[in-house]
Scaffold this motif. Sequence first.
Motif, mmCIF file in Angstrom:
data_model
loop_
_atom_site.group_PDB
_atom_site.id
_atom_site.type_symbol
_atom_site.label_atom_id
_atom_site.label_comp_id
_atom_site.label_asym_id
_atom_site.label_seq_id
_atom_site.Cartn_x
_atom_site.Cartn_y
_atom_site.Cartn_z
ATOM 1 N N ILE A 171 -21.337 -56.707 4.207
ATOM 2 C CA ILE A 171 -20.411 -57.967 5.123
ATOM 3 C C ILE A 171 -19.798 -57.640 6.142
ATOM 4 N N ILE A 172 -18.943 -56.603 6.294
ATOM 5 C CA ILE A 172 -17.808 -56.946 7.638
ATOM 6 C C ILE A 172 -17.793 -54.968 7.820
ATOM 7 N N ALA A 176 -14.010 -63.906 -4.213
ATOM 8 C CA ALA A 176 -12.956 -63.497 -3.246
ATOM 9 C C ALA A 176 -14.830 -62.927 -2.591
ATOM 10 N N LEU A 177 -15.155 -61.872 -2.449
ATOM 11 C CA LEU A 177 -16.327 -61.680 -1.751
ATOM 12 C C LEU A 177 -17.685 -62.529 -1.488
ATOM 13 N N ALA A 178 -17.666 -63.697 -2.153
ATOM 14 C CA ALA A 178 -18.806 -63.922 -1.460
ATOM 15 C C ALA A 178 -18.273 -65.484 -0.544
ATOM 16 N N LEU A 179 -17.662 -65.782 -0.798
ATOM 17 C CA LEU A 179 -16.397 -66.734 0.168
ATOM 18 C C LEU A 179 -16.306 -65.757 2.115
ATOM 19 N N PHE A 180 -15.957 -64.160 1.243
ATOM 20 C CA PHE A 180 -16.231 -63.823 2.539
ATOM 21 C C PHE A 180 -16.878 -63.655 3.620
ATOM 22 N N ARG A 181 -18.062 -63.570 2.338
ATOM 23 C CA ARG A 181 -19.536 -63.126 3.211
ATOM 24 C C ARG A 181 -19.866 -64.412 3.537
ATOM 25 N N ASP A 182 -19.940 -65.734 3.128
ATOM 26 C CA ASP A 182 -20.107 -66.962 3.318
ATOM 27 C C ASP A 182 -19.494 -67.856 4.337
ATOM 28 N N MET A 183 -18.428 -67.228 5.060
ATOM 29 C CA MET A 183 -17.529 -67.717 6.480
ATOM 30 C C MET A 183 -17.904 -66.718 7.461
ATOM 31 N N GLN A 184 -19.268 -65.692 7.181
ATOM 32 C CA GLN A 184 -19.242 -64.489 8.596
ATOM 33 C C GLN A 184 -20.282 -65.270 9.565
#
Length: 361
Positions: free
Chosen positions: A14-15, A278-286
């Motif tokens: 992700i980052i 949480a991980l899915a949402l963090f990935r989505d907003m990238q």
Amino acid sequence: MTPHGRAVPAVPGIITAEQVVQTARSIAAVQEADGGVPWPEGHVDAWNHVECLMAMTVAGLTAEARKGYDWLARVQRDDGAWPMRIVGGEPAERNGESNHAAYVAVGVWHELLVTGDPAFARAMWPVVRKALDFAVGLQTPRGEIVWERAATGLPADYALLTGCSSVYQGLRCGVLLGEHLGDPQPDWELAADRLGHVLAAHPEAFADKSRFSMDWYYPILGGAVRGTAAIERLEEEWDTFVVSGLGIRCVSDQPWVTGAESCELALTLDAIGDRDRALALFRDMQHLRHDDGSYWTGWQFVNEQWFPNEQSAYTAAAVILAADALSGATPAASLFRDAGRHTIPATNPETCGCSHTSTHA
């Protein structure tokens, strides 16, 4: 690693750590010469300023963060608050907000956790004390804390759910800081207990801002609501606010996802152990990431346009704090998980003895 030998957050796939540092440097790039970190249009408020300092600390930009804490100490008023909006070093709106004041305790506690520097915490302790005393001075007999005190000295006549949820976390961090420094503050602990009860059991105590996603998740993020009540609260409005693949809406009635709120919901999910979402949402907003490491504030997904047409330091800060929580990189990575350590179980509001009518500070 930072120049001080501390790990930098990285969330695999992700980052990267290098991208986190780049994002922190995008915050430092907009920091003003006096230390303030402004919104894109130019004003500084204490809450978003503190969030940006926390993010820079996580990424190892300690000097820039300390410059920002110096700003807080210089600009704080005698009553413990900061003007609501400061432009060019001068107050543009003189009212003081309770949640702006209380968040400095979260920032100073966070800085101590990351750096392990008690001298810094002791130097900031008078600032924290005045700030939290200002916030507690706006608590009503029922327990909610009204959102502002006017420059005339008059308190507001209503409280905000999101703001009070943040104040709750500030009080808990202030209590921990006081204990660490050998100056316990039992009055803050009592105020937090009372506020936590109202947040969990008395929705009627707050102005109706339910169209905003922050009012949905902030009682959990701030630590006042956890356990089954938190899970149920998130499920009730999940489909209202979450847009698969993009993030979450800022407001329920607009096709507009925002990065800061998306990262805060990721922090909320992580805080209750829902790591996968949480991980899915963090990935989505990238998709909001800019080439220079900054982040667009939001995306209007019907018109397919950035909205507003800006990158905001507070959005970048939320990304870094979420990356830290999800990676466990720094000693402050569990800050939002730990916010619920002293959650007061919700009691039946019909039998708890609290007034159901609005009361004023």
